[in-house]
Design a protein around this motif. Structure first.
Motif, PDB file in Angstrom:
ATOM      1  N   ILE A   1       3.397  -2.504 -25.950  1.00  0.00           N
ATOM      2  CA  ILE A   1       3.471  -2.832 -24.533  1.00  0.00           C
ATOM      3  C   ILE A   1       3.759  -1.523 -23.817  1.00  0.00           C
ATOM      4  O   ILE A   1       4.555  -0.710 -24.272  1.00  0.00           O
ATOM      5  CB  ILE A   1       4.526  -3.922 -24.240  1.00  0.00           C
ATOM      6  CG1 ILE A   1       4.426  -4.398 -22.800  1.00  0.00           C
ATOM      7  CG2 ILE A   1       5.914  -3.457 -24.592  1.00  0.00           C
ATOM      8  CD1 ILE A   1       5.198  -5.678 -22.537  1.00  0.00           C
ATOM      9  N   ASP A   2       3.072  -1.281 -22.724  1.00  0.00           N
ATOM     10  CA  ASP A   2       3.148  -0.005 -22.011  1.00  0.00           C
ATOM     11  C   ASP A   2       3.600  -0.259 -20.572  1.00  0.00           C
ATOM     12  O   ASP A   2       2.887  -0.895 -19.799  1.00  0.00           O
ATOM     13  CB  ASP A   2       1.769   0.649 -22.030  1.00  0.00           C
ATOM     14  CG  ASP A   2       1.775   2.091 -21.591  1.00  0.00           C
ATOM     15  OD1 ASP A   2       2.675   2.481 -20.809  1.00  0.00           O
ATOM     16  OD2 ASP A   2       0.876   2.835 -22.010  1.00  0.00           O
TER      17      ASP A   2
ATOM     18  N   PRO B   1       3.294  -3.169 -12.816  1.00  0.00           N
ATOM     19  CA  PRO B   1       3.814  -2.716 -11.516  1.00  0.00           C
ATOM     20  C   PRO B   1       5.339  -2.702 -11.499  1.00  0.00           C
ATOM     21  O   PRO B   1       5.984  -3.640 -11.946  1.00  0.00           O
ATOM     22  CB  PRO B   1       3.270  -3.749 -10.526  1.00  0.00           C
ATOM     23  CG  PRO B   1       2.093  -4.352 -11.210  1.00  0.00           C
ATOM     24  CD  PRO B   1       2.415  -4.324 -12.678  1.00  0.00           C
ATOM     25  N   SER B   2       5.900  -1.595 -10.991  1.00  0.00           N
ATOM     26  CA  SER B   2       7.349  -1.448 -10.982  1.00  0.00           C
ATOM     27  C   SER B   2       7.757  -0.379  -9.978  1.00  0.00           C
ATOM     28  O   SER B   2       7.069   0.620  -9.819  1.00  0.00           O
ATOM     29  CB  SER B   2       7.828  -1.033 -12.381  1.00  0.00           C
ATOM     30  OG  SER B   2       9.158  -0.612 -12.344  1.00  0.00           O
ATOM     31  N   ASP B   3       8.895  -0.587  -9.332  1.00  0.00           N
ATOM     32  CA  ASP B   3       9.447   0.426  -8.442  1.00  0.00           C
ATOM     33  C   ASP B   3       9.981   1.623  -9.216  1.00  0.00           C
ATOM     34  O   ASP B   3      10.099   2.712  -8.682  1.00  0.00           O
ATOM     35  CB  ASP B   3      10.578  -0.160  -7.592  1.00  0.00           C
ATOM     36  CG  ASP B   3      10.079  -1.178  -6.585  1.00  0.00           C
ATOM     37  OD1 ASP B   3       8.874  -1.166  -6.274  1.00  0.00           O
ATOM     38  OD2 ASP B   3      10.896  -1.992  -6.110  1.00  0.00           O
ATOM     39  N   VAL B   4      10.316   1.424 -10.480  1.00  0.00           N
ATOM     40  CA  VAL B   4      10.905   2.474 -11.303  1.00  0.00           C
ATOM     41  C   VAL B   4       9.860   3.500 -11.760  1.00  0.00           C
ATOM     42  O   VAL B   4      10.186   4.625 -12.078  1.00  0.00           O
ATOM     43  CB  VAL B   4      11.621   1.842 -12.529  1.00  0.00           C
ATOM     44  CG1 VAL B   4      12.210   2.895 -13.436  1.00  0.00           C
ATOM     45  CG2 VAL B   4      12.694   0.873 -12.076  1.00  0.00           C
ATOM     46  N   LYS B   5       8.586   3.113 -11.772  1.00  0.00           N
ATOM     47  CA  LYS B   5       7.498   3.954 -12.263  1.00  0.00           C
ATOM     48  C   LYS B   5       7.789   4.435 -13.685  1.00  0.00           C
ATOM     49  O   LYS B   5       7.696   5.611 -14.009  1.00  0.00           O
ATOM     50  CB  LYS B   5       7.236   5.123 -11.317  1.00  0.00           C
ATOM     51  CG  LYS B   5       6.857   4.665  -9.928  1.00  0.00           C
ATOM     52  CD  LYS B   5       6.101   5.708  -9.190  1.00  0.00           C
ATOM     53  CE  LYS B   5       5.748   5.341  -7.784  1.00  0.00           C
ATOM     54  NZ  LYS B   5       5.572   4.033  -7.410  1.00  0.00           N
TER      55      LYS B   5
ATOM     56  N   VAL C   1      16.822  -1.572 -17.804  1.00  0.00           N
ATOM     57  CA  VAL C   1      16.211  -0.544 -16.950  1.00  0.00           C
ATOM     58  C   VAL C   1      15.655  -1.134 -15.659  1.00  0.00           C
ATOM     59  O   VAL C   1      15.848  -0.576 -14.586  1.00  0.00           O
ATOM     60  CB  VAL C   1      15.109   0.219 -17.715  1.00  0.00           C
ATOM     61  CG1 VAL C   1      14.385   1.193 -16.807  1.00  0.00           C
ATOM     62  CG2 VAL C   1      15.715   0.941 -18.921  1.00  0.00           C
ATOM     63  N   HIS C   2      14.979  -2.267 -15.767  1.00  0.00           N
ATOM     64  CA  HIS C   2      14.314  -2.849 -14.600  1.00  0.00           C
ATOM     65  C   HIS C   2      15.132  -3.956 -13.945  1.00  0.00           C
ATOM     66  O   HIS C   2      14.695  -4.542 -12.958  1.00  0.00           O
ATOM     67  CB  HIS C   2      12.932  -3.366 -15.002  1.00  0.00           C
ATOM     68  CG  HIS C   2      12.032  -2.274 -15.494  1.00  0.00           C
ATOM     69  ND1 HIS C   2      11.422  -1.382 -14.659  1.00  0.00           N
ATOM     70  CD2 HIS C   2      11.667  -1.932 -16.758  1.00  0.00           C
ATOM     71  CE1 HIS C   2      10.698  -0.533 -15.376  1.00  0.00           C
ATOM     72  NE2 HIS C   2      10.830  -0.848 -16.659  1.00  0.00           N
TER      73      HIS C   2
ATOM     74  N   ALA D   1      -4.159   4.205 -18.161  1.00  0.00           N
ATOM     75  CA  ALA D   1      -5.434   3.953 -17.480  1.00  0.00           C
ATOM     76  C   ALA D   1      -5.244   4.015 -15.975  1.00  0.00           C
ATOM     77  O   ALA D   1      -6.090   4.497 -15.253  1.00  0.00           O
ATOM     78  CB  ALA D   1      -5.976   2.591 -17.902  1.00  0.00           C
ATOM     79  N   HIS D   2      -4.110   3.516 -15.501  1.00  0.00           N
ATOM     80  CA  HIS D   2      -3.749   3.604 -14.086  1.00  0.00           C
ATOM     81  C   HIS D   2      -2.230   3.589 -13.993  1.00  0.00           C
ATOM     82  O   HIS D   2      -1.553   3.053 -14.848  1.00  0.00           O
ATOM     83  CB  HIS D   2      -4.359   2.448 -13.292  1.00  0.00           C
ATOM     84  CG  HIS D   2      -3.814   1.126 -13.664  1.00  0.00           C
ATOM     85  ND1 HIS D   2      -4.215   0.422 -14.790  1.00  0.00           N
ATOM     86  CD2 HIS D   2      -2.842   0.345 -13.089  1.00  0.00           C
ATOM     87  CE1 HIS D   2      -3.557  -0.710 -14.869  1.00  0.00           C
ATOM     88  NE2 HIS D   2      -2.704  -0.789 -13.872  1.00  0.00           N
ATOM     89  N   ARG D   3      -1.728   4.209 -12.996  1.00  0.00           N
ATOM     90  CA  ARG D   3      -0.279   4.289 -12.816  1.00  0.00           C
ATOM     91  C   ARG D   3       0.175   3.103 -11.988  1.00  0.00           C
ATOM     92  O   ARG D   3      -0.412   2.788 -10.958  1.00  0.00           O
ATOM     93  CB  ARG D   3       0.081   5.594 -12.084  1.00  0.00           C
ATOM     94  CG  ARG D   3       1.539   5.850 -11.964  1.00  0.00           C
ATOM     95  CD  ARG D   3       2.092   6.284 -13.310  1.00  0.00           C
ATOM     96  NE  ARG D   3       3.407   6.829 -13.086  1.00  0.00           N
ATOM     97  CZ  ARG D   3       4.356   6.741 -13.960  1.00  0.00           C
ATOM     98  NH1 ARG D   3       4.148   6.161 -15.105  1.00  0.00           N
ATOM     99  NH2 ARG D   3       5.525   7.262 -13.732  1.00  0.00           N
ATOM    100  N   ALA D   4       1.198   2.402 -12.438  1.00  0.00           N
ATOM    101  CA  ALA D   4       1.730   1.255 -11.714  1.00  0.00           C
ATOM    102  C   ALA D   4       2.256   1.709 -10.368  1.00  0.00           C
ATOM    103  O   ALA D   4       2.858   2.763 -10.245  1.00  0.00           O
ATOM    104  CB  ALA D   4       2.845   0.587 -12.515  1.00  0.00           C
TER     105      ALA D   4
END
Length: 71
Positions: free
Chosen positions: A6-7, A12-16, A40-41, A67-70
């Motif tokens: 799991i990546d 999607p996350s505010d923490v990036k 963490v989240h 593949a894409h940044r949240a």
């Protein structure tokens, strides 16, 4: 038995978060991902969280780059 991962970069996350977790079994991976999500989240450990984590599990190993940044 193949590896599973799991990546966080795909979620999607505010923490990036850039963490990727890998395990041999789905149960081991879910337990580690739940601990990460809670600590963490700041999610609550609920059946819904565990279902979302299970649905994000993929076979193999995480790619070196997302593949894409949240957002």
């Amino acid at each position: 038995m193949g590896r599973k991962f799991i990546d966080c970069r795909e979620i999607p996350s505010d923490v990036k978060c850039s963490l990727a977790l890998v395990a041999d079994t789905e149960n081991e991976l879910v337990e580690a991902a739940v601990l990460h999500a809670v600590n963490v989240h700041h999610h609550q450990d609920t059946p819904e969280l565990r279902n979302r984590i299970r649905s994000a599990i993929r076979e193999g190993s995480p790619p070196a780059e997302a593949a894409h940044r949240a957002a």
